[in-house]
Scaffold this motif. Structure first.
Motif, PDB file in Angstrom:
ATOM      1  N   VAL B 109       0.523  -0.826   0.425  1.00 45.99           N
ATOM      2  CA  VAL B 109      -0.199   0.024  -0.539  1.00 45.99           C
ATOM      3  C   VAL B 109       0.620   1.243   0.374  1.00 45.99           C
ATOM      4  O   VAL B 109       0.624   2.903  -0.598  1.00 45.99           O
ATOM      5  N   THR B 110       1.912   1.111   0.760  1.00 45.41           N
ATOM      6  CA  THR B 110       2.275   2.295   0.647  1.00 45.41           C
ATOM      7  C   THR B 110       3.199   2.694  -0.124  1.00 45.41           C
ATOM      8  O   THR B 110       3.807   4.084  -1.060  1.00 45.41           O
ATOM      9  N   GLY B 114       2.450   5.747  -2.414  1.00 48.31           N
ATOM     10  CA  GLY B 114       3.509   6.771  -2.112  1.00 48.31           C
ATOM     11  C   GLY B 114       3.847   6.861  -1.199  1.00 48.31           C
ATOM     12  O   GLY B 114       4.900   8.203  -0.999  1.00 48.31           O
ATOM     13  N   GLU B 115       2.895   6.995   0.210  1.00 47.17           N
ATOM     14  CA  GLU B 115       3.339   6.939   1.032  1.00 47.17           C
ATOM     15  C   GLU B 115       3.098   6.066   2.066  1.00 47.17           C
ATOM     16  O   GLU B 115       1.608   5.411   2.064  1.00 47.17           O
TER      17      GLU B 115
END
Lengths: 361, 250
Positions: B109-110, B114-115
């Motif tokens: 998911v990160t 992208g975070e």
């Protein structure tokens, strides 16, 4: 104790036991003319109740096992003082007993004896750090019913040379767990060996090694099922990365005629992360009786599983991170056997650091 | 609104006898919100289509194009395709020893978002998504796909789809090996995601069974590496009655 014939000669590299080892890189530890200091290099931290660490003359603590290893014979000849770790009978010690190595840098010998008393339970950690040139022997005696976890951490600087034998004699109904972590050193050659002195005894031998460019790491396991109803499990995992990274794993298991009811399995897995690295893996099983519970071995050496990487990458994870996840996962099985979070984390960070400095193929 | 456009796609695999052509010119366009069922006999190349779009290295693209909203998918690495919004629910999800589901989901998911997700909301999000798929919370601490039953593997795939929120998802024989209960749970999961988003779906299946739960807008019959007939949901009924016989002999 049987006496083995020894010729006390410098190995030439033609001997079976030395055929993989680059003798030129031993800094003379195997040669009779080398000046090897007799020095106490292990320091105990704060000792929990029930544990004593003393230094005794070698005459008071003679070797209790046979050896045909030339370097170990030299250690026995040189070391006049033995570090003796005693865990009192019936004591259950939760906190790890830590022995820190403070090497001088010059060639030195070290002899240690660890005695785990009747039905004691403890964890001993030997931490090797710095730029040592060390020849050592550690003998471990487990009295009946003792449970001992013995962790050795080879976190050496990358110029260290370490030759050692760690021999456990496991008593009736005692259980011995060893965890050998070798991530540092220019050359490390360890002999984790086991014999039994009573039935119902068991040994679990775990190992993790990571060889970077130019590192030579050798582990020669020897399990001697010399009495009946004994058990052994061996599981060593290694990864190699970089030019000239070389690991050797030998797993010798003997089941003697008297050792009816033996149950043994040994496993070695190697992960080659780049070209130019070499992993030798040689399991040996010699069986003199058919009256056993089980005996087996497996050895695999290979590269990344493409399907694992594809699965992770197909979830958006970049290739280098996917590889790091797979390597961490590969080692976790062994690392988790340490059971001391701070050490597990430190070792993983060191491996991560090594990985960051190399291009993984 | 997203569009996956497959034009004249040709794909070959390496075999001992040399390169073997599997896909022989596939044309297919999937828009957001649409569900396309790809149906065909074993060995017709359905899975090859799925894996080629996802970028599996085994498949050599020998012609044609795949674009997502005009971007060249075939030029992207596997992870870039996922980050562009493509998702493949695999028929045989792969075991990754020593990597926990929770670590895997968080890492994935990160990468996609992208975070790193905020810890508190993330825990709740995973818990809720797992509950919706009738998954035990202890599941998160197990190693990815290790020792999972067939049903657990497929639920885990749909769980990832829910959390990664792709634009277009390819479900490769998600129904295979599932008992009726598991099929229902997995199908409800897909339908829920469709209701709450404008997900486009390519549903690859051998059987019509899953189409009782997930209603397709379009049905395509796949045979010998290409789409040989296309129609609406009624085409699935015809296949259920007659099977693939008339397509295979050609």
């Amino acid at each position: 104790m049987s006496t083995l014939t020894t010729n006390y000669l410098t190995p030439t590299g033609r001997e079976e036991a030395w055929r993989f080892t680059p003798l030129k890189r031993l800094k003379g530890l195997h040669e009779t003319q080398t000046d090897i200091a007799d020095r106490i290099s292990l320091t105990a931290g704060a000792l929990p109740h029930g544990v004593t660490v003393t230094h005794v003359a070698t005459g008071e603590q003679s070797p209790i096992s046979a050896t045909d290893d030339v370097v170990v014979q030299r250690v026995r000849a040189i070391a006049h003082v033995v570090t003796l770790v005693t865990i009192a009978a019936d004591s259950v010690i939760d906190a790890p007993i830590t022995l820190m190595r403070t090497p001088s840098g010059s060639p030195e010998a070290s002899r240690t004896v660890i005695r785990a008393g009747n039905h004691s339970k403890a964890t001993v950690v030997v931490e090797n750090v710095g730029s040592g040139t060390l020849a050592e022997e550690i003998e471990i005696i487990l009295e009946p019913g003792a449970q001992l976890k013995f962790i050795t951490l080879q976190e050496w600087a990358n110029d260290a040379v370490h030759l050692g034998k760690h021999h456990a004699i496991i008593g009736r109904d005692a259980s011995f767990t060893s965890v050998v972590i070798t991530v540092g050193g220019s050359l490390v050659r360890l002999l984790p060996t086991v014999e039994y002195s009573g039935p119902g005894a068991s040994a679990e031998l775990f190992g993790l090694y990571f060889a970077g460019s130019g590192q030579y790491l050798e582990h020669r396991i020897h399990v001697d099922h010399n009495v009946g109803q004994s058990k052994s499990r061996v599981n060593y995992k290694g990864a190699l990365s970089g030019d000239g990274a070389h690991t050797v794993w030998i797993g010798d298991v003997f089941i003697r005629a008297a050792a009816e009811g033996t149950d043994t399995y040994e496993l070695n897995r190697n992960l080659l992360l780049s070209d130019g690295a070499r992993a030798d893996s040689v399991p040996n099983l010699e069986i003199e009786t058919g009256e056993i519970v089980g005996a087996g071995h497996a050895s695999t050496t290979g590269r990344f599983d493409d399907e694992q990487l594809f699965y992770l990458e197909s979830r958006g994870i970049p290739a280098t991170e996917a590889k790091r996840l797979v390597i961490r996962g590969f080692f976790l099985e062994i690392l988790s056997k340490i059971g001391i979070e701070a050490i597990e984390e430190r070792i993983m960070n060191r491996i991560d650091g090594e990985l960051a400095s190399v291009v993984i193929a | 609104m997203s569009t996956l456009e497959i034009k004249n796609l040709q794909v070959a695999v390496d075999t001992e006898e040399g390169l073997k052509q599997i896909l022989r010119g596939v044309d297919l366009t999937i828009n957001s919100g649409e569900t396309h069922a790809i149906m065909g006999p074993n060995g017709s190349g359905k899975s090859t289509l799925a894996y080629s779009i996802a970028g599996h290295p085994k498949y050599n693209i020998t012609g044609g194009s795949v674009t997502l909203d005009g971007q060249d998918v075939l030029a992207m690495s596997v992870d870039e395709r996922a980050r562009a919004g493509l998702f493949l629910a695999m028929q045989y999800p792969v075991e990754v020893p020593g990597v926990s589901v929770s670590n895997f989901l968080r890492t994935s998911v990160t990468a996609i978002r992208g975070e790193a997700p905020k810890v508190r909301s993330w825990v709740g999000e995973v818990k809720e998504a797992m509950a919706a798929l009738s998954m035990d919370p202890a599941f998160a601490e197990r190693n990815v796909n290790e020792g999972f039953s067939g049903g657990e593997k497929k639920r885990h795939e749909i769980l990832q789809m829910e959390l990664l929120k792709p634009k277009i998802a390819i479900l490769d024989e998600t129904d295979s090996g599932l008992d009726v209960d598991a099929l229902r749970v997995v199908s409800e999961g897909v339908n829920r995601i469709k209701e709450n988003s404008d997900l486009g779906v390519m549903l690859i299946t051998h059987y019509t069974r899953i189409l009782r739960y997930i209603k397709p807008d379009f049905v395509h019959v796949f045979s010998a590496g290409r789409i040989v007939e296309a129609g609406g949901p009624e085409l699935a009924n015809k296949l259920e009655e007659n099977g693939y016989a008339e397509y295979v002999t050609a």
